[in-house]
Design an enzyme around this catalytic site. Structure first.
Site, mmCIF file in Angstrom:
data_model
loop_
_atom_site.group_PDB
_atom_site.id
_atom_site.type_symbol
_atom_site.label_atom_id
_atom_site.label_comp_id
_atom_site.label_asym_id
_atom_site.label_seq_id
_atom_site.Cartn_x
_atom_site.Cartn_y
_atom_site.Cartn_z
ATOM 1 N N TYR A 3 0.825 -1.207 0.000
ATOM 2 C CA TYR A 3 0.000 0.000 0.000
ATOM 3 C C TYR A 3 0.866 1.267 0.000
ATOM 4 O O TYR A 3 2.086 1.202 0.138
ATOM 5 C CB TYR A 3 -0.899 -0.024 1.223
ATOM 6 C CG TYR A 3 -0.169 -0.343 2.512
ATOM 7 C CD1 TYR A 3 0.712 0.587 3.065
ATOM 8 C CD2 TYR A 3 -0.341 -1.563 3.161
ATOM 9 C CE1 TYR A 3 1.391 0.318 4.234
ATOM 10 C CE2 TYR A 3 0.348 -1.838 4.335
ATOM 11 C CZ TYR A 3 1.207 -0.899 4.861
ATOM 12 O OH TYR A 3 1.892 -1.158 6.008
ATOM 13 N N SER A 39 6.735 1.745 11.804
ATOM 14 C CA SER A 39 6.239 0.404 11.524
ATOM 15 C C SER A 39 4.737 0.412 11.795
ATOM 16 O O SER A 39 4.198 1.412 12.264
ATOM 17 C CB SER A 39 6.912 -0.606 12.448
ATOM 18 O OG SER A 39 6.420 -0.407 13.756
ATOM 19 N N LYS A 40 4.108 -0.722 11.530
ATOM 20 C CA LYS A 40 2.654 -0.775 11.732
ATOM 21 C C LYS A 40 2.284 -0.420 13.164
ATOM 22 O O LYS A 40 1.253 0.165 13.427
ATOM 23 C CB LYS A 40 2.139 -2.172 11.415
ATOM 24 C CG LYS A 40 1.880 -2.299 9.950
ATOM 25 C CD LYS A 40 1.014 -3.473 9.629
ATOM 26 C CE LYS A 40 0.794 -3.469 8.128
ATOM 27 N NZ LYS A 40 0.543 -4.720 7.569
ATOM 28 N N ARG A 41 3.165 -0.798 14.086
ATOM 29 C CA ARG A 41 2.846 -0.602 15.493
ATOM 30 C C ARG A 41 2.872 0.879 15.892
ATOM 31 O O ARG A 41 2.076 1.327 16.688
ATOM 32 C CB ARG A 41 3.848 -1.401 16.325
ATOM 33 C CG ARG A 41 3.462 -1.641 17.745
ATOM 34 C CD ARG A 41 4.540 -2.456 18.443
ATOM 35 N NE ARG A 41 5.888 -2.061 18.047
ATOM 36 C CZ ARG A 41 6.470 -0.946 18.459
ATOM 37 N NH1 ARG A 41 5.868 -0.148 19.292
ATOM 38 N NH2 ARG A 41 7.682 -0.642 18.043
#
Ligand code: GLU
Length: 468
Positions: free
Chosen positions: A14, A239-241
């Site tokens: 994405y 990051s995603k976190r």
């Protein structure tokens, strides 16, 4: 010289925040200069590139309002052109076939590591004049200069340079015939007349290599500006976190594109101490000199603050369709209750996201299934149901039912009972919404309507009395 910038994502996933900011800076730089933005899809990694990722990146660009003037170009449609450029380099003696096997290269790397040297190709095939042989695995490597240095004046970092000894002979074409990133980027930036390459500073090492290829091809260099990476809230790599989710996830969380764009422009760029920028202002003020050299940290609180600002100043009409979409996904029928626009208007100034907004008006359109336990114990006691009975009977005689008439009735009633206003208002809030967090009680009840208010008050009285 016409300013031409480019945004060339690899569609292997994405569009994340870092990519969106790079796109934004390129867009702003082009718009500021009256130039062009070229959009290019770098899809030569066929294993990892997907059509879904391409669609998601395009949707994200459209949602952010970042339009392009040329493209999207697809690198997989330009493979013949890359072959031509590689052939030119071969013909000039700036590239060569290499038949080193993966085993040899691995052994080389291991030996180098053991000796404490940086792993790099040793030039084994550089001067042996191999020809392409059918049935044999070859790659084509660039003949990087062996001595001297490469330097460029980065528009953000200033003068940066590296010794050519540090760079090895990079692969231009793999054994399957596919060109590599450093080759395609140079060929494209050259053919597309790119004047300014603005990208993440994780690419600085590629830039040195690309400059050598540009020079071998006899082409003028574009200007380079390497933008520091965005770090997570914990100052570690995003990051995603710690914040790095897809741009479209921010949309789904109820962030407005104006807020995200405003947030991203300030992430590493400043114009005095101004925080809020209209698009016109961003375009007018944007310059590379004011981009920070050091990394910027992601700050969700600030994004929410900006979003609250943009929600507050948007017209209800522009927010309506997004809120309707959220309600549809929650299977909430907004025909079944007060006018959605009016409900939105009631909480518009109190929310940080459109999801919050939907949360705060959902109760108008569905029955109350649960009462907040904390609110119950805080605001209800043995006299609550009696008070609610009394006010319900007052309510049944109010005509017309308006914010003012409801407000007056509440004031008169608490006075006559000798209770404080919140002693009635909070239980009423719980009765109609399930919680004690609604906007002013008179406006809330006025919007809900007298019949529904009385119905919910009765249900709550039953609940309180059964619970006794
Ligand atoms: N496709 C590369 C990336 O997504 C582009 C880098 C560049 O701007 O040259 O990182």
């Amino acid at each position: 010289m016409q300013v031409v910038t480019r945004f060339p994502p690899s569609p292997t996933g994405y569009l994340h925040l870092g990519g969106a900011r790079t796109a934004l800076f390129n867009w702003l730089f082009a718009r500021n200069a009256g130039g062009k933005l070229v959009f290019r899809i770098e899809d030569t990694d066929r294993q990892r590139s997907t059509d879904e990722a391409i669609d998601a990146i395009i949707s994200a660009m459209e949602w952010l309002g970042l339009d392009w003037d040329e493209g999207p170009y697809y690198q997989t449609q330009r493979l013949d052109r890359y072959k031509e450029v590689v052939q030119q380099l071969l013909d000039q003696g700036d590239a060569y076939y290499c038949s080193c096997t993966p085993d040899r290269l691995e052994k080389l790397r291991n030996d180098q590591r053991e000796k404490g040297i940086k792993p790099r190709y040793d030039g084994h095939c550089r001067d042996i004049g191999l020809e392409r042989k059918a049935g044999e695995n070859h790659v084509i490597r660039f003949k990087n200069p062996l001595s001297g240095s490469v330097s460029f004046n980065d528009r953000i970092h200033g003068l940066v340079s590296v010794q050519n000894e540090e760079l090895d002979d990079l692969v231009l074409e793999r054994s399957d015939g596919m060109p590599t990133y450093n080759l395609t980027v140079v060929a494209d930036d050259m053919d597309m007349n790119v004047s300014h390459v603005i990208r993440g500073d994780d690419h600085i090492n590629n830039t040195f290599r690309q400059i050598n290829i540009f020079r071998a091809l006899g082409h003028d260099l574009p200007e380079f500006a390497h933008v520091p990476l965005i770090l997570g809230s914990d100052r570690k790599r995003l990051s995603k976190r710690n914040g790095d989710v897809s741009v479209l996830d921010y949309r789904d969380r109820g962030i407005l594109p104006e807020a995200l764009v405003n947030y991203l422009v300030r992430l590493g760029w400043s114009h005095g101490d101004q925080e809020i920028f209209s698009r016109e202002e961003m375009i007018r003020y944007f310059d590379l000199q004011q981009v920070n050299k050091s990394s910027a940290g992601f700050d969700m609180e600030k994004l929410l603050w900006l979003n609250r600002h943009y929600i507050g100043q948007s017209s209800i009409e522009t927010l309506l369709s997004e809120v309707q979409k959220i309600m549809v996904t929650r299977q909430i029928d907004t025909e079944n209750g007060p006018d959605l626009r009016s409900a939105m208007g009631l909480v518009q100034g109190r929310v940080s996201t459109l999801v919050d907004l939907a949360d705060q008006i959902e109760y108008f359109y569905r029955p109350i299934e649960q009462y907040d336990a904390g609110a119950l114990s805080k605001h209800c006691n043995e006299s609550t149901s009696g008070l609610l009975r009394g006010i319900s009977s007052v309510f049944s005689h109010i005509e017309p039912w308006t914010q003012e008439s409801v407000g007056n009735a509440l004031k008169t009633y608490v006075k006559s009972k000798g209770v404080k206003f919140p002693g009635l208002a909070q239980p009423l809030r719980i009765a109609v919404s399930g919680s004690d967090q609604t906007p002013s009680i008179d406006s809330t009840l006025a919007l809900l309507g007298s019949m529904e208010t009385i119905k919910r008050a009765r249900m709550f009285i039953d609940y309180l009395e059964q619970g006794k």
